[in-house]
Design a protein around this motif. Structure first.
Motif, short mmCIF file in Angstrom:
data_model
loop_
_atom_site.label_atom_id
_atom_site.label_comp_id
_atom_site.label_asym_id
_atom_site.label_seq_id
_atom_site.Cartn_x
_atom_site.Cartn_y
_atom_site.Cartn_z
N ASN A 58 -48.35 38.21 83.39
CA ASN A 58 -48.62 39.64 83.38
C ASN A 58 -48.69 40.20 81.96
O ASN A 58 -49.55 41.04 81.65
CB ASN A 58 -47.54 40.38 84.17
CG ASN A 58 -47.88 41.84 84.39
OD1 ASN A 58 -48.91 42.18 84.96
ND2 ASN A 58 -47.00 42.73 83.94
N LYS A 61 -52.02 39.20 80.42
CA LYS A 61 -53.08 40.05 80.99
C LYS A 61 -53.09 41.42 80.33
O LYS A 61 -54.15 41.99 80.03
CB LYS A 61 -52.89 40.21 82.50
CG LYS A 61 -53.21 38.97 83.31
CD LYS A 61 -52.96 39.25 84.78
CE LYS A 61 -53.29 38.05 85.66
NZ LYS A 61 -52.99 38.33 87.09
N GLN A 62 -51.89 41.98 80.12
CA GLN A 62 -51.76 43.31 79.50
C GLN A 62 -52.33 43.31 78.08
O GLN A 62 -53.09 44.22 77.70
CB GLN A 62 -50.29 43.72 79.48
CG GLN A 62 -50.03 45.07 78.83
CD GLN A 62 -48.55 45.36 78.67
OE1 GLN A 62 -47.71 44.76 79.34
NE2 GLN A 62 -48.22 46.26 77.76
N LYS A 64 -54.47 41.20 76.74
CA LYS A 64 -55.93 40.97 76.80
C LYS A 64 -56.66 42.26 77.18
O LYS A 64 -57.70 42.59 76.60
CB LYS A 64 -56.26 39.87 77.79
CG LYS A 64 -57.76 39.59 77.92
CD LYS A 64 -58.02 38.50 78.93
CE LYS A 64 -59.52 38.37 79.18
NZ LYS A 64 -60.11 39.58 79.79
N LEU A 65 -56.12 42.99 78.14
CA LEU A 65 -56.74 44.25 78.57
C LEU A 65 -56.80 45.24 77.42
O LEU A 65 -57.83 45.91 77.21
CB LEU A 65 -55.95 44.84 79.74
CG LEU A 65 -56.48 46.14 80.33
CD1 LEU A 65 -57.86 45.93 80.95
CD2 LEU A 65 -55.52 46.70 81.38
N GLU A 66 -55.73 45.33 76.64
CA GLU A 66 -55.69 46.28 75.53
C GLU A 66 -56.61 45.86 74.38
O GLU A 66 -56.95 46.69 73.53
CB GLU A 66 -54.25 46.46 75.05
CG GLU A 66 -53.38 47.16 76.11
CD GLU A 66 -51.96 47.39 75.65
OE1 GLU A 66 -51.70 47.28 74.44
OE2 GLU A 66 -51.11 47.70 76.51
N ASP A 68 -59.61 44.39 74.99
CA ASP A 68 -60.93 44.18 75.60
C ASP A 68 -62.07 44.70 74.72
O ASP A 68 -63.16 44.11 74.69
CB ASP A 68 -61.01 44.85 76.98
CG ASP A 68 -60.72 43.85 78.09
OD1 ASP A 68 -60.57 42.66 77.78
OD2 ASP A 68 -60.66 44.26 79.26
N GLU A 69 -61.84 45.80 74.01
CA GLU A 69 -62.90 46.36 73.16
C GLU A 69 -63.28 45.38 72.05
O GLU A 69 -64.47 45.17 71.77
CB GLU A 69 -62.44 47.68 72.55
CG GLU A 69 -63.55 48.42 71.82
CD GLU A 69 -63.11 49.79 71.31
OE1 GLU A 69 -63.75 50.30 70.36
OE2 GLU A 69 -62.12 50.34 71.85
N GLU A 72 -65.20 42.48 73.65
CA GLU A 72 -66.56 42.84 74.04
C GLU A 72 -67.51 42.87 72.84
O GLU A 72 -68.68 42.52 72.97
CB GLU A 72 -66.57 44.21 74.74
CG GLU A 72 -66.00 44.16 76.16
CD GLU A 72 -65.87 45.54 76.77
OE1 GLU A 72 -66.36 46.51 76.15
OE2 GLU A 72 -65.26 45.65 77.86
N CYS A 80 -60.10 32.53 82.38
CA CYS A 80 -58.64 32.45 82.49
C CYS A 80 -58.21 31.80 83.81
O CYS A 80 -58.70 32.17 84.88
CB CYS A 80 -58.03 33.85 82.39
SG CYS A 80 -58.40 34.67 80.81
N TYR A 97 -45.37 39.76 72.98
CA TYR A 97 -46.61 40.55 72.94
C TYR A 97 -47.35 40.26 71.63
O TYR A 97 -48.56 40.06 71.61
CB TYR A 97 -46.27 42.03 73.06
CG TYR A 97 -47.48 42.95 73.10
CD1 TYR A 97 -47.89 43.51 74.31
CD2 TYR A 97 -48.20 43.25 71.94
CE1 TYR A 97 -49.00 44.34 74.36
CE2 TYR A 97 -49.31 44.08 71.99
CZ TYR A 97 -49.70 44.63 73.19
OH TYR A 97 -50.82 45.45 73.23
N GLU A 101 -51.10 38.83 71.06
CA GLU A 101 -52.01 39.70 70.30
C GLU A 101 -52.61 38.93 69.12
O GLU A 101 -53.82 38.95 68.89
CB GLU A 101 -51.25 40.93 69.80
CG GLU A 101 -52.12 41.90 69.01
CD GLU A 101 -51.31 43.09 68.51
OE1 GLU A 101 -51.81 44.23 68.59
OE2 GLU A 101 -50.18 42.87 68.01
#
Length: 202
Positions: A58, A61-62, A64-66, A68-69, A72, A80, A97, A101
């Protein structure tokens, strides 16, 4: 130099160009200072870990989501492979974290754009293993044993925004948790084309 040029320049376009350069240089300096501060803390013998039960999947995932910009912008496709169940470990959540990161940011800087990044998280006996694999945009010239030391990079260029401390910080934090970081070359036709990073959490 750019500050002096900016003071004397009359052309508005050139002024904007100088400001952009100053902004990039300032951001690079900011990253370096933050990383120096972090490696200094990580090297201290008085490190205090705020240990809690952390779901490694989890948390990854958190992070990676933060990011994402950033991902991209390089058009990287993350493939994954996560387990469905929670993967709990006693860790410092904030430091872990930072580990994820640093690894993802490294990938966005050095991976070949428009390629796939493979991430696997799995359990191996009592340990949790996180593995990332990517192809590099430049031919790598590193020794896996040296790349986790301070100021060592995977290529000889110094034009990127990194400080060369990212993996050193990851390595220090993993040791604080009595885990370890392993870095391996990915080779093709006798050339290093990428890297596999493995984290093992106890």
């Amino acid at each position: 130099t750019y500050v002096n040029l900016l003071k004397d320049e009359k052309d508005e376009e050139k002024k904007k160009e100088y400001v952009d350069v100053l902004e990039r240089k300032s951001m690079r300096l900011k990253v370096l200072i933050e990383d120096l501060f972090d490696i200094s803390k990580a090297s201290s013998k008085n490190v205090t870990l705020n240990l809690t039960d952390v779901d490694v999947v989890n948390l990854f995932k958190q992070v990676k989501l933060e990011l994402d910009e950033k991902i991209e912008k390089t058009d990287l496709e993350f493939k994954c492979n996560y387990p469905e169940e929670k993967m709990m470990a006693v860790l410092d959540g904030q430091k872990t974290y930072r580990i994820f990161e640093n690894l993802i940011v490294n990938v966005t800087k050095y991976a070949m754009p428009h390629t796939r990044v493979f991430v696997d998280i799995f359990r191996e006996e009592k340990e949790i293993v996180v593995q990332m694999k990517n192809v590099s945009k430049d031919e790598l010239t590193f020794n896996p044993q040296e790349i986790t030391e301070r100021f060592v990079r995977g290529d000889e260029s110094r034009n990127s925004e990194g400080s060369g401390l990212g993996l050193a910080i990851v390595n220090k934090i993993m040791r604080e948790h009595f885990g370890f970081l392993r870095l391996e070359n990915l080779e093709e036709n006798n050339k290093i084309i990428g890297a596999r990073v493995t984290l093992v959490f106890p």
